[in-house]
Design a protein around this motif. Structure first.
Motif, mmCIF file in Angstrom:
data_model
loop_
_atom_site.group_PDB
_atom_site.id
_atom_site.type_symbol
_atom_site.label_atom_id
_atom_site.label_comp_id
_atom_site.label_asym_id
_atom_site.label_seq_id
_atom_site.Cartn_x
_atom_site.Cartn_y
_atom_site.Cartn_z
ATOM 1 N N LEU A 259 2.448 4.124 -7.729
ATOM 2 C CA LEU A 259 2.100 5.041 -6.648
ATOM 3 C C LEU A 259 0.763 5.735 -6.898
ATOM 4 O O LEU A 259 0.026 6.029 -5.961
ATOM 5 C CB LEU A 259 3.220 6.058 -6.444
ATOM 6 N N GLY A 260 0.433 5.993 -8.158
ATOM 7 C CA GLY A 260 -0.855 6.604 -8.463
ATOM 8 C C GLY A 260 -2.033 5.706 -8.156
ATOM 9 O O GLY A 260 -3.164 6.182 -8.028
ATOM 10 N N ASP A 261 -1.792 4.385 -8.030
ATOM 11 C CA ASP A 261 -2.865 3.444 -7.720
ATOM 12 C C ASP A 261 -3.200 3.419 -6.238
ATOM 13 O O ASP A 261 -4.221 2.845 -5.840
ATOM 14 C CB ASP A 261 -2.468 2.022 -8.153
ATOM 15 N N VAL A 262 -2.338 3.977 -5.408
ATOM 16 C CA VAL A 262 -2.551 3.928 -3.951
ATOM 17 C C VAL A 262 -2.404 5.328 -3.353
ATOM 18 O O VAL A 262 -1.828 5.512 -2.288
ATOM 19 C CB VAL A 262 -1.569 2.936 -3.277
ATOM 20 N N ARG A 263 -2.955 6.312 -4.071
ATOM 21 C CA ARG A 263 -2.784 7.695 -3.639
ATOM 22 C C ARG A 263 -3.504 8.006 -2.326
ATOM 23 O O ARG A 263 -3.331 9.081 -1.754
ATOM 24 C CB ARG A 263 -3.269 8.645 -4.753
ATOM 25 N N HIS A 264 -4.292 7.084 -1.828
ATOM 26 C CA HIS A 264 -4.916 7.287 -0.517
ATOM 27 C C HIS A 264 -3.932 7.042 0.630
ATOM 28 O O HIS A 264 -4.212 7.368 1.781
ATOM 29 C CB HIS A 264 -6.131 6.362 -0.355
ATOM 30 N N LEU A 265 -2.742 6.464 0.316
ATOM 31 C CA LEU A 265 -1.753 6.161 1.343
ATOM 32 C C LEU A 265 -0.716 7.274 1.441
ATOM 33 O O LEU A 265 -0.389 7.920 0.450
ATOM 34 C CB LEU A 265 -1.044 4.845 1.023
ATOM 35 N N ASP A 266 -0.178 7.459 2.639
ATOM 36 C CA ASP A 266 0.926 8.399 2.820
ATOM 37 C C ASP A 266 2.252 7.777 2.421
ATOM 38 O O ASP A 266 3.144 8.446 1.911
ATOM 39 C CB ASP A 266 1.007 8.867 4.278
ATOM 40 N N ILE A 267 2.398 6.471 2.672
ATOM 41 C CA ILE A 267 3.662 5.792 2.414
ATOM 42 C C ILE A 267 3.368 4.323 2.136
ATOM 43 O O ILE A 267 2.402 3.762 2.664
ATOM 44 C CB ILE A 267 4.604 5.948 3.631
ATOM 45 N N ILE A 268 4.175 3.704 1.299
ATOM 46 C CA ILE A 268 4.011 2.279 0.992
ATOM 47 C C ILE A 268 5.366 1.684 0.663
ATOM 48 O O ILE A 268 6.219 2.340 0.044
ATOM 49 C CB ILE A 268 3.028 2.069 -0.186
ATOM 50 N N GLY A 269 5.598 0.463 1.107
ATOM 51 C CA GLY A 269 6.818 -0.247 0.745
ATOM 52 C C GLY A 269 6.805 -0.624 -0.719
ATOM 53 O O GLY A 269 5.763 -0.973 -1.272
ATOM 54 N N LEU A 270 7.970 -0.548 -1.362
ATOM 55 C CA LEU A 270 8.081 -0.800 -2.796
ATOM 56 C C LEU A 270 9.003 -1.984 -3.088
ATOM 57 O O LEU A 270 9.990 -2.199 -2.393
ATOM 58 C CB LEU A 270 8.627 0.442 -3.510
ATOM 59 N N ASP A 271 8.653 -2.711 -4.149
ATOM 60 C CA ASP A 271 9.511 -3.796 -4.619
ATOM 61 C C ASP A 271 10.548 -3.306 -5.614
ATOM 62 O O ASP A 271 11.618 -3.894 -5.736
ATOM 63 C CB ASP A 271 8.655 -4.900 -5.245
#
Length: 524
Positions: A454-466
């Protein structure tokens, strides 16, 4: 308006001959422009003089393209004008956009951007290889500030590139500040060489990107040695993986009826807390829970202690004795797993199958004995999470997803601490994958490029996770009651919460992470 200035960058003062014709095309179509060429050394001096606050970030980049990405934003902010990659060719005068008072951007071809945009939940990707802007536009400072928070992101696209640029544009408070064009404006040709326009795109092309990929090194085809090594490591894996959870068996154990249900409409929460040797953390944890701005009469606390040697059970009983009537209910459970692990060695890869298998047993005991029919949500929290926003529960529920996690860090704004929440990216099961198997579990280094945390995509509000971590984890309680549990033996080379997330995906339930929603783990 946009000043008639062209900015181009290259590593050194000497641009390779193959790009000379592209550079000349800009001068031919725009003869009255000022051309400002910047080498890496010139950019360093420019940043040091005009953007000293961003100099540490700029110098921290190990990849030259990151410095180029960051510098182009500073150049457009300071001077304004046009930035164009060295492999961009000008096709016509830029007069049609020079009267703009907005930032002029175009989208990347959808066929090129689809994988990266879909992975991150972005509606499109903006192309950062050709951009135009008036001088002093505040948008670029927002982009640079976001870059500072992502300086250690694994992927250039997230750290400084198109994914970050797109997120910054979508989050900007004044959308009237942009002129967003279809890909035909600056990128009418895809990397595969297709010049076919996308449906509805009749934009007159002003330039074209030739996708030279000067910063990207493709994976070489496998040699016979690599193929032999792949077979050898796979054989070793098959002989040493030990007992594992069969995929078909794991899926069959979950009631299919619960998988298609919507998120619960009820608001009763069961806070589920496994703990061991945590006597000193119990009272601070209860104090942190008290700060939730969620109705206490909707919250049930369920603790499960086991195998402690520090009096945790007695401390837990004493600390919760005075809470009767404050919460909906308080349940204290014990589950003795019988594992004895040296805390100094608990992080060793060789210990993870036993350690995390034991944690999975405790979690499943909490499901069996702590969840009831009147519980709508299960909120898992580790006892050593010490600070979180008061509205964390509401924000997790508001995602509209049945499984959601925040970003657990040790330092606010720092890298993710809970590395069990991740997105798997282009993972090939070759020898590199199998040599990272320990005790039947895939345990790659924390900085593996194949996992986004999650720290690698901190520009996003939400992201799907595996896969998901359990430092804080919100789950629709119906999924647990329907048989979605935490695998106690490896499932697809993962275990416990990671395997839980993978199994949920396999069953069609996509967990999500909120990179900007941070909770703090004790810093030890």
């Amino acid at each position: 308006m946009i000043p008639p200035i062209l900015h181009q960058t290259w590593k050194t003062d000497s641009v390779p001959a193959r790009f000379h014709a592209y550079a000349d095309s800009w001068k031919r179509h725009n003869p009255n422009w000022t051309v400002m060429f910047w080498s890496d050394r010139m950019l360093l001096e420019f940043v040091a003089e005009h953007y000293p606050d961003f100099l540490p970030m700029f110098c921290s980049y190990t990849n030259g393209v990151q410095r180029s990405d960051a510098a182009r934003c500073m150049l457009l902010h300071h001077f304004g004008g046009i930035y164009a990659d060295i492999d961009c060719e000008c096709l016509a005068p830029f007069d049609p956009i020079m009267d703009e008072t907005r930032v002029v951007l175009c989208k990347e071809p959808a066929s090129h951007a689809a994988i990266q945009a879909d992975l991150r939940g972005l509606p499109y990707l903006l192309f950062n290889g050709t951009m135009a802007s008036p001088a002093g536009h505040p948008f670029w400072i927002q982009v640079l500030s976001l870059m500072r928070r992502l300086a250690s992101a694994k992927n250039v696209l997230d750290a400084t590139g198109p994914c970050l640029l797109t997120s910054a544009q979508l989050a900007y408070s004044d959308q009237a500040a942009f002129a967003i064009h279809p890909s035909g404006l600056f990128t009418p040709v895809t990397p595969a060489g297709s010049a076919k326009r996308e449906a509805g795109d009749d934009t007159a092309a002003l330039s074209i990107h030739h996708w030279a990929g000067t910063w990207w090194i493709p994976e070489p085809p496998p040699t016979w040695r690599t193929r032999l090594r792949n077979r050898a490591y796979r054989l070793r894996y098959q002989l040493t993986r030990g007992a594992y959870l069969d995929e078909a068996e794991a899926k069959a154990s979950v009631d299919k009826a619960v998988l298609s249900a919507p998120p619960p409409s009820g608001r009763n929460i069961a806070v589920l807390v496994p703990l061991r040797d945590a006597a000193d953390l119990i009272q601070p944890f209860l104090d942190a829970l008290d700060g939730l701005d969620y109705p206490k009469d909707r919250i049930k606390l369920v603790f499960c202690e086991g195998d402690s040697l520090d009096g945790s059970w007695e401390r837990l009983q004493a600390a919760t004795a005075g809470l009767a009537g404050k919460y909906r209910d308080i349940v204290l459970l014990r589950r003795q797993v019988g594992t004895r692990l040296d805390r100094a060695k608990r992080a060793k890869p060789s210990m993870q199958r036993v350690r995390r298998g034991a944690i999975a047993k405790v979690r499943n005991h909490l499901i069996d004995h702590g969840l009831k029919e009147d519980d709508d949500w299960a909120l898992w929290i580790d006892i050593d999470v010490w600070r979180f926003p008061g509205d964390v529960l509401n924000r997790l529920i508001a995602t509209g997803h049945r499984i959601a996690v925040p970003n657990c860090v040790k330092i606010a704004g720092g890298g993710s601490f809970d590395l069990n929440s991740f997105v798997i990216r282009r993972q090939t099961k070759d020898y590199r994958y199998y040599r990272e198997i320990r005790g039947g579990l895939h345990q790659p280094p924390a900085q593996t490029p194949n996992r986004y945390h999650l720290g690698d995509v901190r520009h996003l509000d939400i992201i799907g996770l595996d896969a998901v971590g359990g430092t804080m984890l919100l789950v629709d309680a119906a999924l647990h009651r329907g048989g979605l549990r935490f695998p106690e033996t490896p499932y697809r080379d993962l275990i416990e919460t990671e395997a839980f997330g993978v199994l949920a995906n396999d069953l069609g339930v996509r967990p999500v992470g909120l990179p900007k929603l941070e909770i703090l783990h004790v810093p030890w």
